[in-house]
Design a protein around this motif. Structure first.
Motif, PDB file in Angstrom:
ATOM      1  N   LEU A   1     -54.321  36.511 -46.819  1.00 29.30           N
ATOM      2  CA  LEU A   1     -52.890  36.571 -46.541  1.00 29.30           C
ATOM      3  C   LEU A   1     -52.095  35.968 -47.698  1.00 29.30           C
ATOM      4  CD1 LEU A   1     -50.560  37.035 -44.397  1.00 29.30           C
ATOM      5  CD2 LEU A   1     -50.951  34.640 -43.761  1.00 29.30           C
TER       6      LEU A   1
ATOM      7  N   ARG B   1     -52.363  51.744 -41.676  1.00 29.33           N
ATOM      8  CA  ARG B   1     -51.194  50.869 -41.526  1.00 29.33           C
ATOM      9  C   ARG B   1     -50.061  51.540 -40.774  1.00 29.33           C
ATOM     10  NH1 ARG B   1     -48.620  47.484 -46.454  1.00 29.33           N
ATOM     11  NH2 ARG B   1     -48.648  49.540 -47.404  1.00 29.33           N
TER      12      ARG B   1
ATOM     13  N   ALA C   1     -52.166  38.478 -50.572  1.00 24.71           N
ATOM     14  CA  ALA C   1     -51.383  39.690 -50.309  1.00 24.71           C
ATOM     15  C   ALA C   1     -49.891  39.418 -50.315  1.00 24.71           C
ATOM     16  CB  ALA C   1     -51.803  40.296 -48.966  1.00 24.71           C
ATOM     17  N   CYS C   2     -49.497  38.224 -49.872  1.00 27.05           N
ATOM     18  CA  CYS C   2     -48.075  37.903 -49.712  1.00 27.05           C
ATOM     19  C   CYS C   2     -47.501  37.095 -50.869  1.00 27.05           C
ATOM     20  CB  CYS C   2     -47.860  37.179 -48.395  1.00 27.05           C
ATOM     21  SG  CYS C   2     -48.223  38.212 -46.964  1.00 27.05           S
TER      22      CYS C   2
ATOM     23  N   GLU D   1     -54.179  41.398 -41.548  1.00 28.25           N
ATOM     24  CA  GLU D   1     -55.302  40.639 -42.113  1.00 28.25           C
ATOM     25  C   GLU D   1     -56.319  40.312 -41.027  1.00 28.25           C
ATOM     26  OE1 GLU D   1     -56.040  40.252 -45.183  1.00 28.25           O
ATOM     27  OE2 GLU D   1     -54.138  40.696 -46.167  1.00 28.25           O
TER      28      GLU D   1
ATOM     29  N   TRP E   1     -49.433  44.105 -53.517  1.00 28.78           N
ATOM     30  CA  TRP E   1     -50.347  42.975 -53.466  1.00 28.78           C
ATOM     31  C   TRP E   1     -49.934  41.896 -54.467  1.00 28.78           C
ATOM     32  CZ3 TRP E   1     -54.379  40.658 -56.450  1.00 28.78           C
ATOM     33  CH2 TRP E   1     -55.262  39.871 -55.715  1.00 28.78           C
TER      34      TRP E   1
ATOM     35  N   ARG F   1     -48.239  41.111 -41.642  1.00 28.85           N
ATOM     36  CA  ARG F   1     -49.337  40.834 -42.570  1.00 28.85           C
ATOM     37  C   ARG F   1     -50.415  39.976 -41.905  1.00 28.85           C
ATOM     38  NH1 ARG F   1     -45.276  42.789 -44.906  1.00 28.85           N
ATOM     39  NH2 ARG F   1     -45.375  43.692 -46.964  1.00 28.85           N
TER      40      ARG F   1
END
Length: 192
Positions: A175, A63, A178-179, A48, A31, A44
């Motif tokens: 997003l 996942r 997380a990215c 999301e 994360w 992703r």
């Protein structure tokens, strides 16, 4: 006052990073770390979207099921899915069986391929174009972390304009977090 919490290993973490065992590794290694590449970002975006209305831990625990069910989130494969694939996915207990989200995942694969074709760009370039510059200051507490920003609102609007679904401003901000487009680890979190 800080809201970071000291784990059994002595490291300070964002509180959610210690709220479940599955979260520790995700928080510590994934994360907020920059993610690049169309396939990785497509996965992703889809995860999301599936998370919308649910807790992230639900998605995180499934996942691998999602990766199996959606052929590793290979956009070329998912874009070719038809009615039989939708029915297969609706019967798959390893994923969230929501028709609208499944259809969005397929539509998003098609939109991604259209980006490369008609629009002459990549999902990577499109998403990263919305990273805030300059980066916002490190949050000191969870109350300093927004759910939506002007950048996430603009990203959601652009993704929708390009044919993506289930990408509202809140999902777009999740997003971005997380990215690694933003770093919302608390200021005293070791992962920052």
């Amino acid at each position: 006052m800080s809201e970071a919490i000291r784990g059994e290993d002595g490291l300070l973490r964002c509180p959610w990073g210690l709220s479940a065992p599955d979260y520790v590794e995700y928080h510590d290694t994934e994360w907020g770390r920059p993610v690049h590449g169309d396939a990785a970002l497509y996965e992703r975006v889809c995860l999301e979207a599936f998370q919308s209305g649910l807790s992230w831990i639900t998605i995180l625990r499934r996942r691998e099921g999602f990766r199996r069910a959606f052929h590793g989130f290979a956009p070329e494969v998912v874009a070719a899915y038809g009615d039989a694939d939708v029915e297969r996915l609706l019967a798959d207990e390893g994923i969230i069986r929501n028709r609208a989200k499944i259809l969005a995942t397929i539509a998003n694969a098609r939109a991604l391929l259209e980006l490369d074709g008609a629009h002459g760009t990549s999902l990577d370039a499109l998403i990263w174009d919305f990273a805030p510059d300059p980066a916002p200051p490190a949050p000191k507490s969870l109350s300093d972390v927004p759910a939506v920003t002007p950048e996430s609102t603009a990203l959601a609007k652009e993704l929708k304009r390009k044919g993506f679904r289930f990408v509202g401003p809140t999902t777009a901000y999740a997003l971005m977090q997380a990215c690694g487009l933003v770093n919302d680890h608390l200021s005293d979190c070791f992962a920052r």
